[in-house]
Write an enzyme that holds these catalytic residues in place. Structure first.
Site, PDB file in Angstrom:
ATOM      1  N   SER A 161     106.210 -23.206  54.231  1.00 50.76           N
ATOM      2  CA  SER A 161     106.018 -23.163  52.897  1.00 50.76           C
ATOM      3  C   SER A 161     106.384 -21.794  52.160  1.00 50.76           C
ATOM      4  CB  SER A 161     104.342 -23.717  52.704  1.00 50.76           C
ATOM      5  OG  SER A 161     103.600 -22.438  52.997  1.00 50.76           O
ATOM      6  N   LYS A 199      99.655 -17.788  50.912  1.00 52.04           N
ATOM      7  CA  LYS A 199     100.153 -18.419  49.532  1.00 52.04           C
ATOM      8  C   LYS A 199     100.453 -16.958  48.571  1.00 52.04           C
ATOM      9  CE  LYS A 199     100.811 -22.717  50.855  1.00 52.04           C
ATOM     10  NZ  LYS A 199     100.551 -22.589  52.255  1.00 52.04           N
TER      11      LYS A 199
END
EC number: 3.4.21.88
Length: 240
Positions: A161, A199
């Site tokens: 990701s 993230k």
């Protein structure tokens, strides 16, 4: 596989039953696990019951029975309150807290520079958040100029990701421990006290956004009380 918080609660109930013969109250469990509300305890107990680790005895207040413990739990292990780096692999035995890193002294009569020993705490999800289980796997020696001052730990990346930020599956990220971050910084975030992920940190009004660096993943929005920063990215190591 149990999450870290599920492990902690199961062990806390088990130890309290061994010591007193009486299960802990919800307030005691909430305090022991450092949770903000009893609803989190209700969810953890339900999950443990569904997995066959405990059962609630009918018609009795505070009646909990431990049916079994995970095979990997060492005898006498007690839960710890505070969260150290979030990881997924390695033994599910004794929880290892991160210690401040210090430069290792160079051998006498040697021109080799000092190094800093950083604990590698397993693997972190760079994808869908995964269970946060703490365990130090080994130490990594780094040049001190790579990380600077402060307390650091390393995590091996699992997932894709963050590929547009140059972070790939199998990379090792170096994290400076801390509980704050500026918008745009890449962080290790703990979600709902149970799941950890790597993230980019953003703010959306009063909420917190955890943004992937891959268009295949959606940005996830959480209330501010659901996300706790565990550190921010300061370095990356890739092996070829």
């Amino acid at each position: 596989m149990l999450t870290r918080k599920q492990h902690e609660l199961l062990l806390f109930i088990h130890e309290r039953l061994k010591e007193t013969g009486i299960p802990p109250s919800f307030d005691e469990m909430k305090e022991a696990l450092d949770l903000a509300s009893k609803s989190g305890i209700h969810r953890l107990i339900t999950a443990l019951e569904e997995r066959g680790f405990i059962r609630r005895l009918p018609n009795r207040a505070r009646a909990l029975e431990v049916l079994r413990l995970p095979d990997s739990i060492a005898p006498g292990l007690s839960p710890q309150k505070k969260f150290a780096p979030s990881v997924i692999e390695g033994s599910l035995g004794k929880v290892a807290s991160v210690q401040p890193v210090r430069p290792a002294p160079a051998p006498q009569n040697s021109e080799a520079p000092a190094t800093v020993s950083v604990p590698v705490m397993g693997r972190i999800a760079a994808g869908v958040p995964i269970s946060a289980i703490q365990n130090q796997t080994h130490m990594l020696s780094l040049p001190p100029e790579m990380i600077g001052a402060g307390e650091h730990y390393a995590l091996e990346v699992k997932g894709d990701s963050m590929i547009d930020a140059g972070i790939f599956d199998g990379d090792t990220v170096i994290i400076k421990r801390g509980d704050t971050a500026n918008p745009g910084e890449i962080v290790v975030a703990l979600v709902d006290e149970e799941e950890a992920t790597l993230k980019r940190f953003r703010r959306e009004g009063a909420s917190i956004a955890l943004e992937a660096a891959n268009p295949a993943y959606e940005t996830r929005i959480f209330g501010p009380d659901r996300v706790h920063v565990q550190g921010k990215l300061v370095g990356l190591i890739r092996r070829y």
